[in-house]
Write an enzyme that holds these catalytic residues in place. Structure first.
Site, PDB file in Angstrom:
ATOM      1  CB  ALA A 123     -63.712  -6.092 -61.677  1.00 49.41           C
ATOM      2  CE  LYS A 124     -69.273  -1.009 -58.722  1.00 47.20           C
ATOM      3  NZ  LYS A 124     -70.531  -1.576 -59.221  1.00 47.20           N
TER       4      LYS A 124
END
Ligand code: NAD
Length: 435
Positions: A123-124
């Site tokens: 994720a980011k």
């Protein structure tokens, strides 16, 4: 779908219009992904599944500014994949944060976790803002509102943020506190990269630089270089670059050049890294005016006659335009995405061994994993134990990637993607597609 084309012979990178998209990180990541997918003959359905982020969250973050005005910032959180476990990835605050960048960085996290063997997906997140113009109070209110908006996304078993560019331990502490206030208990494992006193891990701050050091030494062994006889140039003197430089120095390397946004600094006799760190710390984290070396440009730094070049600043630094000037034998990618696909082709043709970002800078996420484990156990390890476990995992990951490079006769980058995609695809096949 580009699965069946011979990407080795054909340049897949389409140079778009003059400036636009020239260094689009999502495009850049996808080119490597396509190449590796082709190589392992990935099932077309799995290809479609793995190339798309599983969820994209875009949220407006209103903030009461110190002058009583209200400003609304754009916040993002992209969950690329959760097949191997809860998603994991940093949050960056910067004026150029946009959805493409966050999507690319989220996918990178999936591959990075898989390469290094931590049980997380990718994720980011990020907020488009200029933190250098914001007060501490404004940053705190922005962080807390972003966290509150994404309460349903974050969670120790769901999605675990961490620091990235322009976010630090303090920001992680505010995030942890906001989350904890909402769930009515202190939940330290919701975020990593926290201060030690709030459940952070020993060795986390140094972990990415340490991983750069470990993988660089492993690469040196492979090509017969001795640390004590090797020269290194490091681009970027923040967390990753300064610590990577310090640790390589401790191993006997001579660090002949460093740089930051203010420019490059060169000393053929070796820079006293401790001294440069002290200088930067007492000059607003900048090397501007540093007297222990002569000023050079960043472009000159990239082209130095050194054994190792460690780009530890930001994306798209080694490009089709300057890759031919690189004289280093090893490029050790502390930063995410510092080398464009065009540059990869040139470096490979010139026999440069590139330790790809998803391996070289995976030390950070590895110790983030240790932090999460320690928070959940409520039992904390010594720095020595953290470092030993980190070194072992980075070494093992390096050997696996190097093995894939040899097996498929490709670059280490493509070898790393092959390992990562295979692992996530195998797990996905076993889990099956929920109807
Ligand atoms: P940081 O903000 O601490 O440091 C960045 C450094 O790069 C600063 O010294 C800055 O002056 C310099 N810089 C910026 N633009 C530059 C340019 N054009 N030329 C030369 N220097 C320039 O950031 P960081 O945490 O060290 O992260 C650096 C890179 O490493 C980023 O790509 C980040 O995504 C990646 N990374 C960081 C971690 C981590 O744990 N910090 C983990 C994995 C990857």
């Amino acid at each position: 779908m580009p699965l069946k084309q011979d990407v080795r012979k054909k340049a897949v990178y389409q140079e778009p219009g003059p400036i636009l998209d020239h260094d689009n990180p999502f495009q850049s990541m996808m080119e490597r992904f396509d190449y590796a997918a082709e190589l392992i003959d990935l099932d077309p359905g799995l290809y479609e599944y793995l190339k798309s982020p599983s969820r994209i969250h875009i949220t407006s973050v209103p903030v009461s500014m110190d002058d009583k005005s209200i400003r609304v910032f754009q916040g993002y959180r992209v969950i690329h994949n959760e097949v191997l476990g809860p998603s994991k990835g940093g949050i960056r605050f910067a004026p150029d944060v946009d959805l493409d960048e966050v999507k690319a960085l989220a996918a990178w996290m999936t591959w990075k976790c898989a390469v290094v063997g931590v049980p997380f997906g990718g994720a980011k997140g990020g907020i488009t803002c200029d933190p250098s113009t914001m007060s501490s109070g404004e940053l705190e209110r922005m962080t807390r509102r972003y966290t509150a908006n994404l309460m349903d996304v974050f969670g120790p078993d769901k999605d675990i943020p961490a620091p990235d560019m322009n976010t630090n331990e303090q920001i992680m502490a505010w995030l942890m506190d906001t989350y904890s206030m909402h769930v009515r208990r202190t939940e330290t494992a919701v975020v990593t990269g926290k201060p030690l006193i709030l459940g952070g891990s020993a060795g986390r701050r140094e972990a990415t630089g340490r991983g750069v050091m470990t993988t660089t030494l492993a690469a040196m062994e492979r090509i017969g270089l001795r640390a004590s006889q090797s020269t290194v140039a490091v681009q970027g003197f923040g967390n990753v670059g300064s610590i990577g430089a310090q640790l390589l120095r401790e191993q006997g390397c001579k660090i002949v050049a460093v740089s930051d946004v203010s420019g490059g600094y060169y000393n053929a006799n070796g820079i006293d890294i401790e001294d440069a760190v002290r200088y930067a710390e007492s000059h607003g984290r900048s090397l501007e005016g540093y007297g222990g070396a002569e000023p050079i440009s960043n472009e000159e730094l990239l082209a130095l006659e050194v054994d190792v070049l460690a780009p530890c600043a930001k994306e798209n630094q080694i490009t089709g335009k300057n890759a031919a000037n690189v004289k280093a034998k090893i490029v050790s990618e502390g930063a995410n995405g510092p080398t464009t696909p065009e540059a990869d082709t040139i470096l490979e043709a010139n026999g440069v061994l590139v330790i790809p970002d998803i391996l070289a800078n995976a030390g950070g996420v590895t110790v983030s994993y240790f932090e999460w484990v320690q928070d959940r156990q409520g039992y904390f390890w010594t720095a020595d134990r953290v470092n030993r476990r980190l070194d072992r995992m980075m070494r093992e990951a390096f050997e696996k990637v190097y093995g894939a490079k040899e097996e498929y006769n490709v670059s280490m980058r493509i070898g790393a993607y092959v390992i990562a995609i295979k692992k996530v695809a195998d797990a996905l096949r076993m889990r099956g597609i929920y109807a």
